[in-house]
Design a protein around this motif. Structure first.
Motif, PDB file in Angstrom:
ATOM      1  N   ASN A  68      -2.000  -0.027   4.584  1.00 59.06           N
ATOM      2  CA  ASN A  68      -1.121  -0.333   3.306  1.00 59.06           C
ATOM      3  C   ASN A  68       0.048   0.515   3.331  1.00 59.06           C
ATOM      4  O   ASN A  68      -0.292   1.778   3.052  1.00 59.06           O
ATOM      5  CB  ASN A  68      -1.978  -0.444   2.370  1.00 59.06           C
ATOM      6  N   ASP A 143      -4.044   6.845  -8.440  1.00 57.93           N
ATOM      7  CA  ASP A 143      -4.069   5.682  -8.500  1.00 57.93           C
ATOM      8  C   ASP A 143      -5.058   5.276  -9.480  1.00 57.93           C
ATOM      9  O   ASP A 143      -5.255   3.815  -9.385  1.00 57.93           O
ATOM     10  CB  ASP A 143      -3.926   4.942  -7.080  1.00 57.93           C
ATOM     11  N   ILE A 186     -12.153  -1.840  -8.249  1.00 61.83           N
ATOM     12  CA  ILE A 186     -10.872  -0.902  -8.162  1.00 61.83           C
ATOM     13  C   ILE A 186     -10.302  -0.863  -9.525  1.00 61.83           C
ATOM     14  O   ILE A 186      -9.744  -2.215  -9.687  1.00 61.83           O
ATOM     15  CB  ILE A 186     -10.156  -1.357  -6.905  1.00 61.83           C
ATOM     16  N   MET A 218      -7.546  -6.066   0.107  1.00 61.02           N
ATOM     17  CA  MET A 218      -5.928  -6.415  -0.471  1.00 61.02           C
ATOM     18  C   MET A 218      -5.056  -6.599   0.664  1.00 61.02           C
ATOM     19  O   MET A 218      -4.413  -5.604   1.040  1.00 61.02           O
ATOM     20  CB  MET A 218      -5.564  -5.484  -1.407  1.00 61.02           C
ATOM     21  N   THR A 243      -1.674  -8.894  -6.844  1.00 62.51           N
ATOM     22  CA  THR A 243      -1.742  -7.613  -7.109  1.00 62.51           C
ATOM     23  C   THR A 243      -1.302  -6.458  -6.228  1.00 62.51           C
ATOM     24  O   THR A 243      -1.925  -5.141  -6.571  1.00 62.51           O
ATOM     25  CB  THR A 243      -3.308  -7.198  -7.842  1.00 62.51           C
ATOM     26  N   ASP A 272       3.562  -2.815  -5.926  1.00 63.07           N
ATOM     27  CA  ASP A 272       3.838  -1.703  -5.325  1.00 63.07           C
ATOM     28  C   ASP A 272       5.210  -1.364  -5.008  1.00 63.07           C
ATOM     29  O   ASP A 272       5.668  -0.264  -4.942  1.00 63.07           O
ATOM     30  CB  ASP A 272       3.002  -1.728  -3.986  1.00 63.07           C
TER      31      ASP A 272
HETATM   32  O1  RIB Z   1      -5.369   0.748  -4.839  1.00 69.18           O
HETATM   33  C1  RIB Z   1      -5.537  -0.441  -5.096  1.00 69.18           C
HETATM   34  C2  RIB Z   1      -4.117  -1.072  -4.836  1.00 69.18           C
HETATM   35  O2  RIB Z   1      -3.300  -0.342  -5.653  1.00 69.18           O
HETATM   36  C3  RIB Z   1      -3.789  -0.767  -3.415  1.00 69.18           C
HETATM   37  O3  RIB Z   1      -3.984  -1.688  -2.487  1.00 69.18           O
HETATM   38  C4  RIB Z   1      -2.392  -0.348  -3.420  1.00 69.18           C
HETATM   39  O4  RIB Z   1      -1.443  -1.485  -2.979  1.00 69.18           O
HETATM   40  C5  RIB Z   1      -2.134  -0.069  -4.883  1.00 69.18           C
HETATM   41  O5  RIB Z   1      -1.298  -1.078  -5.505  1.00 69.18           O
END
Ligand code: RIB
Length: 339
Positions: A68, A143, A186, A218, A243, A272
């Motif tokens: 990612n 995050d 998450i 994701m 998301t 993002d």
């Molecule tokens: O941490 C989960 C998601 O949050 C990740 O996939 C990343 O894209 C962020 O947006």
């Protein structure tokens, strides 16, 4: 070490500082010591230093998905901050798997890294995190917000981010909006969904159960498969909130494969604002996270906890930003608006 000290005309302690705490040694002395080390072929035994209880001059970064681009930006910020304190960054990819993450954390603790930055694969109050921190290896959450409030974390207000996405689509007139969301273990996925639902509720709209799609990872492939299912229905939604941007790129692929026009037939929003979003087949409307700043600030919090006995835990919450592009407004829609 003694031979190096003698040849450089300094004490053994000064050689040790030059290797472990270079900021405590004058630049000219540090350069002279390094030159003697390079000429002599001396290689410090890091394992021996760690046996004497010293920490490795490295921090670890455990991310959910190394594919990612969001985490590539986070990693770049963390590495720049670590480099400012002469630390290396050891990158681990949990793949969102709790067991794999636990194995990585145990090895990192054994290797006596100075500290760990991590985007948790699940609820961040697991006993292992607590034990590792209690035994002296600091952990800063990335995050995600801590569930107990007793450790440093750096995150974006994902509830507001979900609300921005939902409100944008509602303001464009959409009322049948589907959600393609990551695993709700998450935390960001839970918060983005909550904000999205709040935006729908503001106009009396609801998320139909059939439009509420959860995926196991994701990724682009999961986004494409989920969107294909949604769009193959007799009464498909008119918009989809994904998301993260990988899911949204997959949804674009599915729409184009079904010969649907974006956004005329289906509007798509991601999350993002990773590098490719502005260059996607249909430039993607998304919610921007300051990924580099997340990594940079998280690493600085961690290194302060490592070095500063008076460290106070901090929770930094960044504000997300809606970036509007053609995947919701459309060039054609703009021409229509222009009249
Ligand atoms: O941490 C989960 C998601 O949050 C990740 O996939 C990343 O894209 C962020 O947006």
């Amino acid at each position: 070490m003694r031979e190096v000290a003698d040849q450089a005309g300094v004490s053994v302690a000064t050689v040790s500082n030059a290797l472990n705490r270079p900021e405590k040694v004058a630049e000219e002395t540090r350069v002279r010591i390094q030159q003697v080390i390079d000429d002599s072929g001396f290689i410090r035994n890091g394992a021996a230093a760690q046996l004497r209880g010293m920490r490795s001059p490295s921090v670890a970064l455990v991310v959910l998905d190394i594919d990612n681009p969001f985490f590539a930006q986070v990693s770049r910020g963390a590495e720049e901050a670590a480099n400012e304190s002469n630390h290396l960054v050891i990158l681990c990819n949990s793949g969102g798997e709790r067991d794999r993450e636990s194995r990585q954390l145990r090895v990192l603790e054994e290797q006596r890294v100075a500290g760990i930055l991590m985007a948790p694969a699940g609820h961040n109050s697991s006993r292992l995190y607590y034990e590792i921190r209690r035994r002296g290896t600091p952990i800063v959450l990335l995050d995600q917000r801590p569930e107990r409030g007793d450790q440093c974390c750096v995150a974006v207000d994902d509830i507001e981010g979900g609300r921005l996405a939902g409100r944008h689509l509602v303001e464009l007139g959409h009322r049948r909006i589907a959600l393609i969301n990551g695993p709700t273990v998450i935390a960001p996925c839970v918060d983005r969904r909550a904000g999205f639902l709040a935006a729908l509720a503001e106009v009396g709209a609801e998320l139909k159960p059939d439009d509420d799609i959860g995926v196991g990872a994701m990724t682009i492939a999961e986004g494409e498969a989920a969107a294909a299912r949604l769009l193959s229905r007799p009464d498909p939604p008119t918009a989809i909130f994904c998301t993260n941007d990988l899911l949204a790129l997959g949804a674009e692929h599915a729409a184009l494969a079904a010969r649907l026009a974006i956004p005329h037939d289906i509007a798509i929003v991601g999350y993002d604002d990773v590098a490719f979003t502005s260059m996607a087949f249909v430039p993607l409307t998304t919610v921007r996270q300051p990924a580099y700043a997340l990594g940079y600030r998280a690493a600085h919090l961690l290194l302060d906890e490592v070095a500063n006995p008076d460290h106070h835990h901090e929770g930094l919450l960044f504000t997300p930003e809606l970036v509007v592009r053609e995947s919701t407004t459309g060039i054609r829609a703009q021409h229509e608006i222009a009249g």
